[in-house]
Design an enzyme around this catalytic site. Structure first.
Site: not given
Lengths: 392, 392
Positions: B340-341
């Site tokens: 989720c980066d």
């Protein structure tokens, strides 16, 4: 780590920063390796402030920011929900007492087997931004509630997000219809204003983009229940940020003005909840100049981009440093990590000022490192151990 | 990992790449998570080729490139020396049977206690590029041999190094004198042409910089014994590189032409020794477009920048991908990791072409990933486990 009664006086000086439990702990101890010290009391206080400001919006802590089990357990007790990025994060939350109904699987890129696991564990809320992901969710978590993530244009955040996550506004109607067609519940929308959005007013143009999409979806017959505000809640890295309660309350006023009485609102603070609760104890390994006429000193720490400070990439997050020499004369430094990797440089384009008296072996406190440090740390690049973590 | 007899035919096709043991192993098995498979036979063959080309130059393998104990043990048996970046790497080499006299402590940024450990373990050769580091070595490894690392200007490497390591040429005389003054043995010079220096001829301008400094040091009365050529030996990532034996022999001819009969020559290949011996088994988690008129597909893998592919930073190292759909129509993709980066994107500025048939769950082989992958991997960012490693 060993106790050490003989301390640098400046690290115990009576300035506000030293009333912080983690800073006090770092000042009172020596460390064999770079160590993140994080205070549960500070996390709790920050949670309370954000909770008070967010009002009826339910906090789902972004676990990826800091997955220390003690922090998860604390937040379970506080009534927080959790935004999980993977099966392991879901398992972590469950192991610390979180109810599956309070866990959302917020990654839009999920392994099919992880969706099945989450479904079997009782997680019922999933993120998606594509047809293929909806199909995976429909196959492995039939009947689940889904929220569709939208791309945000023109973020004003310090760390604007890429287009990696979210669908274009034009794709939303078809995705909501597709969710329904494959037996899922199109439950809401989500977005992300960008990490480290320092001013609450920066949310306004983003909310202005999302509100008409929300209303159009309702008008198209989708009974949306959930507006997921995502993260973006800032931490202090030297530039002014509003107090968390005031900031969060401003955001909620802006939401109410545009969305009215949405049934459920969710927020996913990560950095904004834990960053200021933790500080890293580091050590200076070397101070040198490349030549006698070099304008800059090079200061090498025992922590770098591959051992916890990944967010210095592009010099985006500029941490603050506390040393026992603070107050003395300073000069510009290029700051770098300890590895034999030439990319392991923290600040070079914009050098930082550090005391001229700084030398090998000096302790350095890197402030507000509670988020996105310990779990980014490499398993052992160059043989350096991962960042140690002590939870107070 | 589970055995799987029913395989994508293309992964077993009789093209040259499939004669590689690691590729064959990947084709013959399924994996629960992204996994680096590395072949000792291929490392041995590469060592033999480099050794043949380097002639009398002694190889000191750059352990940081891949610290798998099985590889270290193999190289000990081959007679290799080792370039260690930290105490843990020294301990690793010793544990696999390396003699301390064959280990150099090549990091110019060493913790004082690690120098003392190395000294006590019998390591006698250390790198330095500053007075402060020489003072640390003199204090904790009295009488040790040191080589001074020089900054290289105008590298022609694919990954030129920063100015993090090395001193300016103007600083060398004082450092050699200082080493002698504090009781150390000024034993030699080192430099680094830059990582992934694809052509042997690119060494020439660098050697031209170093040779006059070497001669000046001799003329000043320093009895230099060791010329340490560092690394830079390339791996194949799609652009032509010379065969290792031919490349190494060309470098040694260029060295001889400029330095004559230097008593000892050392080379520190890392990437050039292990990169081509290993490949990563990965999986497609999602293929999507951001909107109906999006020109690019987004392809998301189960491995990204924080789980092993750190060298895609700045899109510097461009890996090659093998899928069961190869040979079919292709189209441009933005390739990203699973976290989720938003920074976890591998190739975006220069999209890569992948088969249009590629879909969720497909196996992807990422070629020539034996170097700088497994140890860069994060401990668990987003809850994803570190890159698994299987040594054949």
């Amino acid at each position: 780590m060993t106790m050490n009664a003989a301390l640098p006086g400046a690290l115990r000086a009576a300035t506000p920063v030293y009333s912080d439990p983690a800073v006090a702990f770092i000042a009172a101890n020596d460390f064999d390796r770079s160590t993140l010290v994080i205070s549960r009391d500070r996390v709790a206080a920050q949670y309370d402030a954000l909770h008070a400001g967010l009002g009826r919006a339910h906090i789902h802590y972004a676990v990826k920011a800091n997955p220390a089990p003690e922090i998860i357990r604390l937040l379970v007790k506080k009534g927080s929900g959790f935004d999980a990025a993977s099966r392991a994060e879901i398992e972590l939350c469950l192991s610390q007492g979180a109810k599956p109904g309070n866990i959302s699987f917020g990654n839009t890129i999920k392994r099919a087997s992880d969706i099945a696991f989450a479904h079997s564990a009782g997680v019922t809320l999933f993120a998606a931004d594509s047809e293929a992901e909806l199909d995976k969710i429909a196959a492995h978590a039939p009947g689940a509630r889904v929220y569709i993530r939208l791309i945000v244009e023109n973020s004003l955040a310090d760390w604007p997000l890429s287009r990696k996550f979210g669908c274009a506004a034009s794709a939303l109607p078809a995705l909501l219809d597709h969710a329904k067609a494959v037996g899922l519940v199109p439950y809401g929308l989500s977005f992300h204003v960008g990490s480290q959005t320092r001013k609450a007013e920066f949310w306004n143009p983003v909310l202005d983009q999302i509100a008409p999409l929300w209303n159009a979806a309702i008008a198209a017959g989708h009974d949306l229940q959930l507006l997921n505000l995502g993260g973006g809640f800032p931490a202090f890295y030297g530039e002014h940020v509003e107090a968390p309660r005031i900031y969060a309350a401003s955001v909620m006023r802006a939401v109410a003005a545009r969305f009215g009485n949405v049934p459920q609102v969710m927020a996913e603070p990560g950095r904004g909840l834990v960053a200021e609760a933790g500080h890293i104890a580091a050590e200076v390994l070397l101070v040198s100049r490349k030549s006698a006429d070099d304008m800059h000193r090079w200061v090498y720490l025992d922590i770098g981009r591959f051992s916890g400070l990944a967010e210095t990439e592009g010099e985006a997050i500029r941490y603050q440093f506390v040393t026992k020499h603070d107050g003395g004369d300073t000069g510009p430094c290029i700051l770098a990590g300890p590895s034999c990797d030439s990319a392991d440089i923290l600040y070079e384009k914009r050098p930082i000022n550090l005391p001229l008296a700084l030398g090998c072996g000096d302790k350095v406190v890197i402030r507000n490192c509670g988020a996105y440090t310990s779990s980014y740390s490499s398993v052992g690049f160059n043989g350096f151990p991962p960042l140690d973590v002590i939870v107070l």
